[in-house]
Design a protein around this motif. Sequence first.
Motif, PDB file in Angstrom:
ATOM      1  N   UNK A   1       0.842  -1.195   0.000  1.00  0.00           N
ATOM      2  CA  UNK A   1       0.000   0.000   0.000  1.00  0.00           C
ATOM      3  C   UNK A   1       0.875   1.241   0.000  1.00  0.00           C
ATOM      4  N   UNK A   2       0.395   2.286  -0.662  1.00  0.00           N
ATOM      5  CA  UNK A   2       1.121   3.552  -0.722  1.00  0.00           C
ATOM      6  C   UNK A   2       2.568   3.370  -1.187  1.00  0.00           C
ATOM      7  N   UNK A   3       2.767   2.471  -2.164  1.00  0.00           N
ATOM      8  CA  UNK A   3       4.074   2.187  -2.766  1.00  0.00           C
ATOM      9  C   UNK A   3       5.036   1.483  -1.808  1.00  0.00           C
ATOM     10  N   UNK A   4       4.533   0.946  -0.700  1.00  0.00           N
ATOM     11  CA  UNK A   4       5.360   0.197   0.243  1.00  0.00           C
ATOM     12  C   UNK A   4       4.849  -1.242   0.325  1.00  0.00           C
ATOM     13  N   UNK A   5       5.793  -2.174   0.397  1.00  0.00           N
ATOM     14  CA  UNK A   5       5.453  -3.589   0.505  1.00  0.00           C
ATOM     15  C   UNK A   5       6.218  -4.192   1.674  1.00  0.00           C
ATOM     16  N   UNK A   6       5.526  -5.010   2.461  1.00  0.00           N
ATOM     17  CA  UNK A   6       6.184  -5.634   3.601  1.00  0.00           C
ATOM     18  C   UNK A   6       5.194  -6.337   4.494  1.00  0.00           C
ATOM     19  N   UNK A   7       5.641  -6.651   5.704  1.00  0.00           N
ATOM     20  CA  UNK A   7       4.834  -7.372   6.686  1.00  0.00           C
ATOM     21  C   UNK A   7       4.326  -6.386   7.734  1.00  0.00           C
ATOM     22  N   UNK A   8       3.039  -6.454   8.045  1.00  0.00           N
ATOM     23  CA  UNK A   8       2.470  -5.573   9.065  1.00  0.00           C
ATOM     24  C   UNK A   8       2.990  -6.003  10.430  1.00  0.00           C
ATOM     25  N   UNK A   9       3.650  -5.083  11.125  1.00  0.00           N
ATOM     26  CA  UNK A   9       4.221  -5.386  12.437  1.00  0.00           C
ATOM     27  C   UNK A   9       3.375  -4.845  13.580  1.00  0.00           C
ATOM     28  N   UNK A  10       2.589  -3.814  13.317  1.00  0.00           N
ATOM     29  CA  UNK A  10       1.776  -3.220  14.385  1.00  0.00           C
ATOM     30  C   UNK A  10       0.628  -2.426  13.771  1.00  0.00           C
ATOM     31  N   UNK A  11      -0.527  -2.489  14.438  1.00  0.00           N
ATOM     32  CA  UNK A  11      -1.700  -1.728  14.000  1.00  0.00           C
ATOM     33  C   UNK A  11      -2.223  -0.946  15.197  1.00  0.00           C
TER      34      UNK A  11
ATOM     35  N   UNK B   1       0.064   6.713   7.974  1.00  0.00           N
ATOM     36  CA  UNK B   1      -1.159   7.170   8.653  1.00  0.00           C
ATOM     37  C   UNK B   1      -2.377   6.365   8.216  1.00  0.00           C
ATOM     38  N   UNK B   2      -3.267   6.127   9.146  1.00  0.00           N
ATOM     39  CA  UNK B   2      -4.457   5.321   8.854  1.00  0.00           C
ATOM     40  C   UNK B   2      -5.278   5.909   7.713  1.00  0.00           C
ATOM     41  N   UNK B   3      -5.301   7.233   7.616  1.00  0.00           N
ATOM     42  CA  UNK B   3      -6.055   7.883   6.534  1.00  0.00           C
ATOM     43  C   UNK B   3      -5.548   7.447   5.173  1.00  0.00           C
ATOM     44  N   UNK B   4      -4.224   7.379   5.013  1.00  0.00           N
ATOM     45  CA  UNK B   4      -3.640   7.004   3.729  1.00  0.00           C
ATOM     46  C   UNK B   4      -3.950   5.553   3.385  1.00  0.00           C
ATOM     47  N   UNK B   5      -3.973   4.693   4.384  1.00  0.00           N
ATOM     48  CA  UNK B   5      -4.271   3.277   4.141  1.00  0.00           C
ATOM     49  C   UNK B   5      -5.742   3.085   3.825  1.00  0.00           C
ATOM     50  N   UNK B   6      -6.608   3.816   4.531  1.00  0.00           N
ATOM     51  CA  UNK B   6      -8.055   3.648   4.367  1.00  0.00           C
ATOM     52  C   UNK B   6      -8.548   4.200   3.035  1.00  0.00           C
ATOM     53  N   UNK B   7      -7.941   5.288   2.568  1.00  0.00           N
ATOM     54  CA  UNK B   7      -8.443   5.954   1.375  1.00  0.00           C
ATOM     55  C   UNK B   7      -7.800   5.463   0.082  1.00  0.00           C
ATOM     56  N   UNK B   8      -6.740   4.654   0.184  1.00  0.00           N
ATOM     57  CA  UNK B   8      -6.046   4.210  -1.017  1.00  0.00           C
ATOM     58  C   UNK B   8      -6.087   2.685  -1.129  1.00  0.00           C
ATOM     59  N   UNK B   9      -5.882   2.173  -2.349  1.00  0.00           N
ATOM     60  CA  UNK B   9      -5.920   0.709  -2.531  1.00  0.00           C
ATOM     61  C   UNK B   9      -4.845   0.013  -1.718  1.00  0.00           C
ATOM     62  N   UNK B  10      -5.153  -1.189  -1.288  1.00  0.00           N
ATOM     63  CA  UNK B  10      -4.194  -1.993  -0.533  1.00  0.00           C
ATOM     64  C   UNK B  10      -4.261  -3.433  -1.043  1.00  0.00           C
ATOM     65  N   UNK B  11      -3.099  -4.009  -1.292  1.00  0.00           N
ATOM     66  CA  UNK B  11      -3.007  -5.411  -1.699  1.00  0.00           C
ATOM     67  C   UNK B  11      -2.642  -6.249  -0.482  1.00  0.00           C
ATOM     68  N   UNK B  12      -3.431  -7.275  -0.226  1.00  0.00           N
ATOM     69  CA  UNK B  12      -3.128  -8.211   0.852  1.00  0.00           C
ATOM     70  C   UNK B  12      -2.811  -9.559   0.217  1.00  0.00           C
ATOM     71  N   UNK B  13      -1.533  -9.931   0.260  1.00  0.00           N
ATOM     72  CA  UNK B  13      -1.104 -11.174  -0.377  1.00  0.00           C
ATOM     73  C   UNK B  13      -1.338 -12.396   0.505  1.00  0.00           C
TER      74      UNK B  13
ATOM     75  N   UNK C   1      -4.060   5.317  14.946  1.00  0.00           N
ATOM     76  CA  UNK C   1      -3.615   6.444  14.124  1.00  0.00           C
ATOM     77  C   UNK C   1      -2.731   6.050  12.959  1.00  0.00           C
ATOM     78  N   UNK C   2      -2.103   4.877  12.989  1.00  0.00           N
ATOM     79  CA  UNK C   2      -1.147   4.534  11.934  1.00  0.00           C
ATOM     80  C   UNK C   2      -0.981   3.020  11.827  1.00  0.00           C
ATOM     81  N   UNK C   3      -0.437   2.615  10.679  1.00  0.00           N
ATOM     82  CA  UNK C   3      -0.125   1.214  10.408  1.00  0.00           C
ATOM     83  C   UNK C   3       1.396   1.093  10.272  1.00  0.00           C
ATOM     84  N   UNK C   4       1.991   0.138  10.981  1.00  0.00           N
ATOM     85  CA  UNK C   4       3.441  -0.061  10.932  1.00  0.00           C
ATOM     86  C   UNK C   4       3.752  -1.251  10.019  1.00  0.00           C
ATOM     87  N   UNK C   5       4.605  -1.012   9.042  1.00  0.00           N
ATOM     88  CA  UNK C   5       4.990  -2.055   8.085  1.00  0.00           C
ATOM     89  C   UNK C   5       6.503  -2.235   8.126  1.00  0.00           C
TER      90      UNK C   5
END
Length: 305
Positions: free
Chosen positions: A145-155, A173-185, A158-162
């Motif tokens: 998401x948001x041009x970043x790829x990796x493993x979610x380490x913390x949720x 920021x949670x806003x950027x994740x919520x409003x933009x496409x996200x690929x979950x592999x 206010x924010x998502x940690x990758x």
Amino acid sequence: MKDIKVEISLFTQAYEMIFKKLLAWFQTFALMIPNFISAILIFMTFSILARFAKRMSHKILLKTSISEDIILILTRILSIVIILVGVFFCLGILHLEKTVTSLLAGAGIIGLALSFAFQDLATNLISGFMLAVKKPFKVGDHVETNSYSGIISEIDIRAIHIKTFEGQEVIIPSKEVFQKPIKNFTTFGERRIEFVVGVSYTDDLEKVANLAKVALESVPGRDTSKNVEVYFDNFGETSVNLILRLWVNLTLTKNVSLVKHNAIINIQKLFRANSIVIPFPARLQEDTSTEPQHPSILKLEDSNL
């Protein structure tokens, strides 16, 4: 003597005025004592009700899939709302309706000011709340998401940690994740690998397709419950291009790149053993050939490189 009498008269009038005022206040206070007692009892009742509602809602929400952070926020908001309702009831009993109106108007103005001052913070909190409710991903998922790829380490709210595959931590920021496409592999537990290989126009295409299938079927780590796919895609400048596809079960194989690595090695070995020509790209041919009008072709012979 007259001045003394005038002073005594003024003192007496002031005393009588103060006494009457204090007496009126005392009478009003005496009349309001039942209302004060009622207001105190009502406030205590709403306080107990708020605690009970908070405890019960917490137990009920724990049985759902909502995260612990969201549960704490929801129960706290419920408790505050109940207490505020009790305060307004108390003010109404004490005949302070104008105070209630002023408080509501002031709360509206303060809320409007805060909404402008903390717009981004509020948006992130609301977005984090919606993500926690919908749960499109969880800790440990491989996402992009948001041009970043990796493993979610913390949720958090206010924010998502990758944690990226380069070993870096990215906080989005949670806003950027919520409003933009996200690929979950990780959602479906499987991943398809696809790559393209070109072969010479002089090769037997049916033989090439059969050899490619054999090479893919022997790849370590692939999902054997799904068939491999081999399709000729188009005629390139120097080759006939072949699309190769195979699947990986992520619950059994974590390293998808290693599976693709093994697939490429298998293809190269089997093609070389059967004298299948893999041409150079057209740009590489122009750089290495002394006769551009006759582009050279790399032929992988069955020899050690």
